[in-house]
Design a protein around this motif. Sequence first.
Motif, PDB file in Angstrom:
ATOM      1  N   LEU B   4      34.780  41.113  46.369  1.00  0.00           N
ATOM      2  CA  LEU B   4      33.092  41.457  46.113  1.00  0.00           C
ATOM      3  C   LEU B   4      33.143  43.334  46.006  1.00  0.00           C
ATOM      4  CD1 LEU B   4      29.691  41.132  47.346  1.00  0.00           C
ATOM      5  CD2 LEU B   4      31.088  42.555  49.283  1.00  0.00           C
ATOM      6  N   ASP B  31      37.061  35.903  40.344  1.00  0.00           N
ATOM      7  CA  ASP B  31      35.937  35.305  41.589  1.00  0.00           C
ATOM      8  C   ASP B  31      35.244  37.174  42.083  1.00  0.00           C
ATOM      9  OD1 ASP B  31      36.130  32.704  41.427  1.00  0.00           O
ATOM     10  OD2 ASP B  31      37.408  32.456  42.812  1.00  0.00           O
ATOM     11  N   ASP B  33      32.028  39.148  42.663  1.00  0.00           N
ATOM     12  CA  ASP B  33      30.424  38.842  42.840  1.00  0.00           C
ATOM     13  C   ASP B  33      30.018  40.890  43.287  1.00  0.00           C
ATOM     14  OD1 ASP B  33      30.573  36.612  43.225  1.00  0.00           O
ATOM     15  OD2 ASP B  33      30.366  36.506  45.254  1.00  0.00           O
ATOM     16  N   ARG B  55      30.607  36.698  38.902  1.00  0.00           N
ATOM     17  CA  ARG B  55      29.748  35.324  39.405  1.00  0.00           C
ATOM     18  C   ARG B  55      28.552  35.733  39.504  1.00  0.00           C
ATOM     19  NH1 ARG B  55      33.673  32.691  43.849  1.00  0.00           N
ATOM     20  NH2 ARG B  55      32.262  34.634  44.975  1.00  0.00           N
ATOM     21  N   LYS B  56      28.183  36.342  40.439  1.00  0.00           N
ATOM     22  CA  LYS B  56      26.940  36.713  40.654  1.00  0.00           C
ATOM     23  C   LYS B  56      26.515  38.487  41.284  1.00  0.00           C
ATOM     24  CE  LYS B  56      27.481  33.721  44.922  1.00  0.00           C
ATOM     25  NZ  LYS B  56      27.686  33.223  46.107  1.00  0.00           N
ATOM     26  N   ALA B 161      25.283  37.292  34.596  1.00  0.00           N
ATOM     27  CA  ALA B 161      25.612  36.456  35.919  1.00  0.00           C
ATOM     28  C   ALA B 161      24.016  36.564  36.853  1.00  0.00           C
ATOM     29  CB  ALA B 161      26.837  37.702  37.061  1.00  0.00           C
TER      30      ALA B 161
END
Lengths: 249, 314
Positions: B4, B31, B33, B55-56, B161
């Motif tokens: 994160l 990965d 975010d 990713r988001k 994303a």
Amino acid sequence: MKILVPVKRVIDYNVKVRVKPDQTGVDLANVKMSMNPFCEIAVEEAVRLKEKGVATEVVVVSIGPAQAQETIRTALAMGADRGVLIQTDVDVEPLEVAKLLKAVVAEEAPQIVLMGKQAIDGDNNAVGQMLSALLDWPQATYASKIEIDGAKAKVTREVDGGLQTLELDLPAVITADLRLNEPRYASLPNIMKAKKKPIDAKAAADYGVALGGHLKVLKVTEPPKRTAGVKVENAAELVAKLKTEAGVI
Amino acid sequence: MAVLVVADHDNTSLKDNTHKTVTAAKALSGDIDILVAGQGVDGVAAEAAKIEGVRKVLVAESPELGKQIAEAQADAVLALAGGYDAILIPATGVGKNFAPRVAAKLDVAPISEIIEVVSNDTFVRPIYAGNALETIQSSDAKKVITVRATAFKAAGEGGSAAIEKVGAGAGAPKTHFVSEEIVKSDRPELAAAKIVVSGGRAMGSAEEFQRVIEPLADKLGAAVGASRAAVDAGYAPNDYQVGQTGKVVAPQLYVAVGISGAIQHLAGMKDSKVIVAINKEADAPIFQVADYGLVADYKTAIPELMDALTAVGK
Ligand SMILES: Cc1cc2nc3c(=O)[nH]c(=O)nc-3n(C[C@H](O)[C@H](O)[C@H](O)COP(=O)(O)OP(=O)(O)OC[C@H]3O[C@@H](n4cnc5c(N)ncnc54)[C@H](O)[C@@H]3O)c2cc1C
Ligand SMILES: Cc1cc2nc3c(=O)[nH]c(=O)nc-3n(C[C@H](O)[C@H](O)[C@H](O)COP(=O)(O)OP(=O)(O)OC[C@H]3O[C@@H](n4cnc5c(N)ncnc54)[C@H](O)[C@@H]3O)c2cc1C
């Protein structure tokens, strides 16, 4: 109201540190050690709050080797009332410092923990925020002005872009920035008086905190060195070099 | 492994520090975010979604997050922490204010201001004002890391994303925002500028600082910085301070005018690509790190420099 001030013994800010050839750390043999400058500012502020009648007692605590006693004595000579030395020869991580300070807070029940924003050796800028989180007390870091009004503290903070003012419900953790005040020099009579002020000797085990946990230093190395460049004769030559040689303008 | 990254922004625009922190995150995992915590941050979230390799983008909003209150920011991150192996936060004043709280609540050791990712658990960070570099290994399962953005290249754009709203956390019931004085300026931001012009104690007054340093900065399209001595004396505002305990900058060009070059100042600028020093003392320590040194009184050197810049079309 009682104020607790954690103080750290560090290499004096004027000393140019040397990395040890075996890369295990920096050379601390025979170098001048002093109180971390930000801790000095915190002590000064606490003593001023006492002189104004806001605080009734200023207690300083240091975690470190036996010589950290000298750092506590310095704070006592500046006007703090008594000290606590949690003696250890291991290197203590910020999380462990925060846990030990939390235990001292439980014992001393201060209304304010006033401390440095950063120690100039580890440069972590972490302990105050961690202590505040562990205690669930509000925090105000990088303070350049502190006003206490009953059960509240109004703190002006140096932030990216300017200043921010927060009001905290006490008890709270406040960390000092450079421009909070200019620390005094202790006078000779006060240095003599400080010798008689009490310092409690403790060990980390007394507080049930285990040391030497999460981080391992694999090596300490020298940063790449910058070498001096050339001297130019005048502004025109400077501009020419910046344009053609360096290509930065 | 999932990472994160907490975005650096001012509720209106996303800061480049975020792109650089994403680059550090990429060294750990694919990965990634991004959390955008603030108030009224739709625009910021849209910018974050464009960063390559994300990713988001998660969006948490509340008035306290809008004011960057550390307790609220830490809470918003903690609400998401379960899903990540590492949390990376730009080492700005704001980031350093809440990152250690997140670490303390997770019972892990914070890893401050990394300049290099060696492996998933090993990092390099400066200590002693950058006079030594420490390589540390963390045994914590979850890592909370602040990233010195100047040490990483910015991640590119071109991503798209997904954007998701998340809870804001419990907030900061015992901390109340009173006011702020934020200096608005049309100049580039100090930490991100390509050129920085800094003035020191030699300026002697705020008026002189404005008369000498600011026009030179404007001519070069530069941000303005200062030494601690200049800030302490009130010649320049506090957020101009460059150094160990101020801002760390690494522009293409750093121009130090009337600054002696104390180690605490060097800690904040010695990674600049090109350093120019203008100082009237030939043995000022700043010359030991300067690529181009001009030994001169700034009172004559700066007007000449302005003229020479005009002559080359600046
Ligand atoms: C493996 C390892 C090796 C280390 N090697 C060294 C070393 O060679 N030399 C060295 O000096 N340190 C060393 N340390 C300790 C470490 O760098 C920091 O001293 C410690 O983690 C606290 O961080 P900081 O001083 O950067 O705290 P910061 O968060 O920057 O400090 C903020 C404030 O916290 C308070 N505070 C911090 N530490 C103490 C303390 N001990 N007692 C009382 N108050 C305190 C002070 O008020 C200070 O102003 C080592 C740690 C580890 C884990
Ligand atoms: C805990 C701590 C943290 C610190 N953190 C920082 C920090 O983050 N950033 C920082 O900058 N400092 C910091 N300092 C302060 C640092 O040690 C120095 O005191 C400071 O950087 C000096 O600022 P200066 O170079 O402007 O002033 P000085 O050292 O006084 O230098 C002024 C220079 O101007 C030159 N000069 C004078 N007149 C002229 C003229 N007419 N023309 C050309 N040159 C002229 C002089 O030759 C001299 O070299 C910190 C100190 C401490 C103790």
